[in-house]
Design a protein around this motif. Structure first.
Motif, PDB file in Angstrom:
ATOM      1  N   LYS A 139      17.503 190.494  33.799  1.00 17.23           N
ATOM      2  CA  LYS A 139      16.806 189.730  34.841  1.00 17.23           C
ATOM      3  C   LYS A 139      16.015 190.648  35.780  1.00 17.23           C
ATOM      4  N   LYS A 140      16.500 191.872  35.931  1.00 20.50           N
ATOM      5  CA  LYS A 140      15.816 192.822  36.806  1.00 20.50           C
ATOM      6  C   LYS A 140      14.491 193.277  36.200  1.00 20.50           C
ATOM      7  N   HIS A 160      19.103 185.084  19.179  1.00 24.69           N
ATOM      8  CA  HIS A 160      18.390 185.811  20.230  1.00 24.69           C
ATOM      9  C   HIS A 160      17.650 184.842  21.148  1.00 24.69           C
ATOM     10  N   GLU A 161      16.943 183.889  20.554  1.00 25.92           N
ATOM     11  CA  GLU A 161      16.211 182.914  21.359  1.00 25.92           C
ATOM     12  C   GLU A 161      17.169 182.045  22.169  1.00 25.92           C
ATOM     13  N   ARG A 162      18.299 181.748  21.573  1.00 29.02           N
ATOM     14  CA  ARG A 162      19.307 180.956  22.284  1.00 29.02           C
ATOM     15  C   ARG A 162      19.876 181.730  23.471  1.00 29.02           C
ATOM     16  N   LEU A 163      20.107 183.026  23.271  1.00 31.63           N
ATOM     17  CA  LEU A 163      20.592 183.879  24.353  1.00 31.63           C
ATOM     18  C   LEU A 163      19.617 183.856  25.523  1.00 31.63           C
ATOM     19  N   ASN A 164      18.326 184.047  25.236  1.00 35.19           N
ATOM     20  CA  ASN A 164      17.315 184.032  26.294  1.00 35.19           C
ATOM     21  C   ASN A 164      17.293 182.699  27.031  1.00 35.19           C
ATOM     22  N   ALA A 165      17.323 181.604  26.266  1.00 32.85           N
ATOM     23  CA  ALA A 165      17.225 180.279  26.874  1.00 32.85           C
ATOM     24  C   ALA A 165      18.468 179.926  27.682  1.00 32.85           C
ATOM     25  N   GLY A 168      18.667 182.333  30.878  1.00 32.24           N
ATOM     26  CA  GLY A 168      17.476 182.488  31.706  1.00 32.24           C
ATOM     27  C   GLY A 168      16.938 183.902  31.754  1.00 32.24           C
ATOM     28  N   ILE A 169      16.949 184.585  30.602  1.00 33.83           N
ATOM     29  CA  ILE A 169      16.441 185.956  30.560  1.00 33.83           C
ATOM     30  C   ILE A 169      15.291 186.046  29.560  1.00 33.83           C
ATOM     31  N   LYS A 170      14.646 187.184  29.533  1.00 34.62           N
ATOM     32  CA  LYS A 170      13.589 187.439  28.550  1.00 34.62           C
ATOM     33  C   LYS A 170      13.805 188.821  27.968  1.00 34.62           C
ATOM     34  N   SER A 171      14.299 188.858  26.721  1.00 34.16           N
ATOM     35  CA  SER A 171      14.434 190.114  25.994  1.00 34.16           C
ATOM     36  C   SER A 171      13.546 190.019  24.759  1.00 34.16           C
ATOM     37  N   THR A 172      13.325 191.151  24.093  1.00 35.92           N
ATOM     38  CA  THR A 172      12.410 191.203  22.951  1.00 35.92           C
ATOM     39  C   THR A 172      13.200 191.366  21.663  1.00 35.92           C
ATOM     40  N   TYR A 173      12.914 190.515  20.684  1.00 37.61           N
ATOM     41  CA  TYR A 173      13.609 190.573  19.394  1.00 37.61           C
ATOM     42  C   TYR A 173      12.896 191.554  18.457  1.00 37.61           C
ATOM     43  N   GLY A 193      20.270 197.061  22.013  1.00 36.40           N
ATOM     44  CA  GLY A 193      21.415 196.307  21.523  1.00 36.40           C
ATOM     45  C   GLY A 193      21.011 195.477  20.336  1.00 36.40           C
ATOM     46  N   ALA A 194      21.864 194.532  19.965  1.00 36.48           N
ATOM     47  CA  ALA A 194      21.574 193.673  18.822  1.00 36.48           C
ATOM     48  C   ALA A 194      22.305 192.353  18.957  1.00 36.48           C
ATOM     49  N   VAL A 195      21.663 191.321  18.444  1.00 34.67           N
ATOM     50  CA  VAL A 195      22.332 190.038  18.256  1.00 34.67           C
ATOM     51  C   VAL A 195      22.678 189.991  16.777  1.00 34.67           C
TER      52      VAL A 195
END
Length: 311
Positions: A139-140, A160-165, A168-173, A193-195
């Motif tokens: 989030k930072k 990964h998309e589920r984690l972001n949603a 409420g974060i935005k990471s890159t897959y 890291g990894a999903v």
């Protein structure tokens, strides 16, 4: 007379599935070193003890997150000896994307043998000591954390998309050909890291740190890792692995393979190997396949909306 007539049916129902008459070619859609490969190796060992006269020869045709193999599987001989590793939700997601040369209906599964729950991991050297640390960092600095996974439009990608949603974060897959390739990057801290799946986290527990797992209860081999439910999100999901055959394979041959794989799953050695690796055994054979695939296709088609597929 009635009792005598009924007896053979009981014997037949309990009889072991016949062994293949010749060597089995077991085609893998992902490179060596991932969960699909490990599963095939387990089955190779147990099948050899059950059917000593034949060998299970593992072949690899990796590419397009499994899509290369699945696009070509119907060109293999339908002789009951060519078996292809298949994965859900991959075979639903990929055709919806429209960049592979097959449709979900082109794939003919005959047995689903296990399920692997989603898990979020980071390198052991990562500054993120727990899930709260990870979320705070994401989030930072939105978009700066890179998370690896096996394939595009795969179970890892969807997770990964589920984690972001969900948080409420935005990471890159960052997609890799398979878990084996992704392992080098995450263990070497080339990515944040990894999903991935529980077997990877368990096999590499001295090299990576699991932060959360998508199970109903904590995994017995990772008792300190919280579930996503504990973290406030109802998330119990992962990937199914099974075997499929070319469409030209006869119903009788499909049934024989389904019964054989079911009996492999019932072997004590298979149960022990699965438990040690973090695989959750399931048994979905040809008799249950139509309903199972109908339900899963509906579920994953709805989930594909997170990936923007089929729009």
């Amino acid at each position: 007379m009635l009792l005598l007539a009924a007896a053979p049916a009981v014997v037949l129902a309990q009889a072991p599935a016949p062994c293949p008459e010749k060597n089995v070619l077991y085609w893998q859609a992902f490179p060596p070193g991932g969960e699909s490969d490990l599963s095939a190796r387990h089955q190779q060992v147990v099948l050899k003890k059950r059917c000593a006269a034949i060998d299970t020869i593992i072949q690899y045709k990796a590419g397009a997150g499994g899509g290369l193999m699945w696009s070509q599987m119907n060109s293999l001989p339908g002789d009951g000896l060519n078996v292809v590793g298949v994965n859900l939700p991959h075979i639903v997601f990929q055709p919806l994307e429209g960049e592979v040369q097959y449709k979900t209906a082109d794939v003919t599964p005959v047995f689903w043998f296990h399920y692997t729950p989603d898990v979020l991991v980071v390198p052991e050297a990562s500054p993120h000591r727990n899930f709260a640390d990870f979320i705070a960092a994401a989030k930072k600095a939105p978009g700066t954390l890179n998370l690896g996974g096996s394939g595009r439009n795969s179970a890892n990608h969807a997770a990964h998309e589920r984690l972001n949603a969900a948080f409420g974060i935005k990471s890159t897959y960052v997609p890799y050909k398979g878990t084996g390739d992704m392992a080098v990057a995450v263990v070497g801290a080339q990515i944040d890291g990894a999903v991935t799946y529980t077997p990877f986290a368990i096999a590499n527990k001295t090299k990576v740190r699991a932060l959360a797992v998508a199970m109903e209860k904590r995994h017995p081999l990772m008792p300190d890792v919280p579930t996503f439910r504990e973290l406030g999100v109802d998330w119990v999901d992962g990937a199914y692995r099974g075997i499929g055959v070319p469409k030209s394979t006869t119903p009788e041959a499909r049934k024989k393979l389904s019964d054989l794989w079911a009996q492999l799953n019932a072997e004590p050695e298979m149960k022990e190997l699965a438990a040690k690796s973090g695989f959750e055994l399931v048994n979905v054979g040809v008799d249950q396949m139509e309903g199972f695939m109908r339900d899963k296709t509906k579920l994953y088609t709805e989930g594909a909306q997170r990936l923007g597929l089929g729009a």
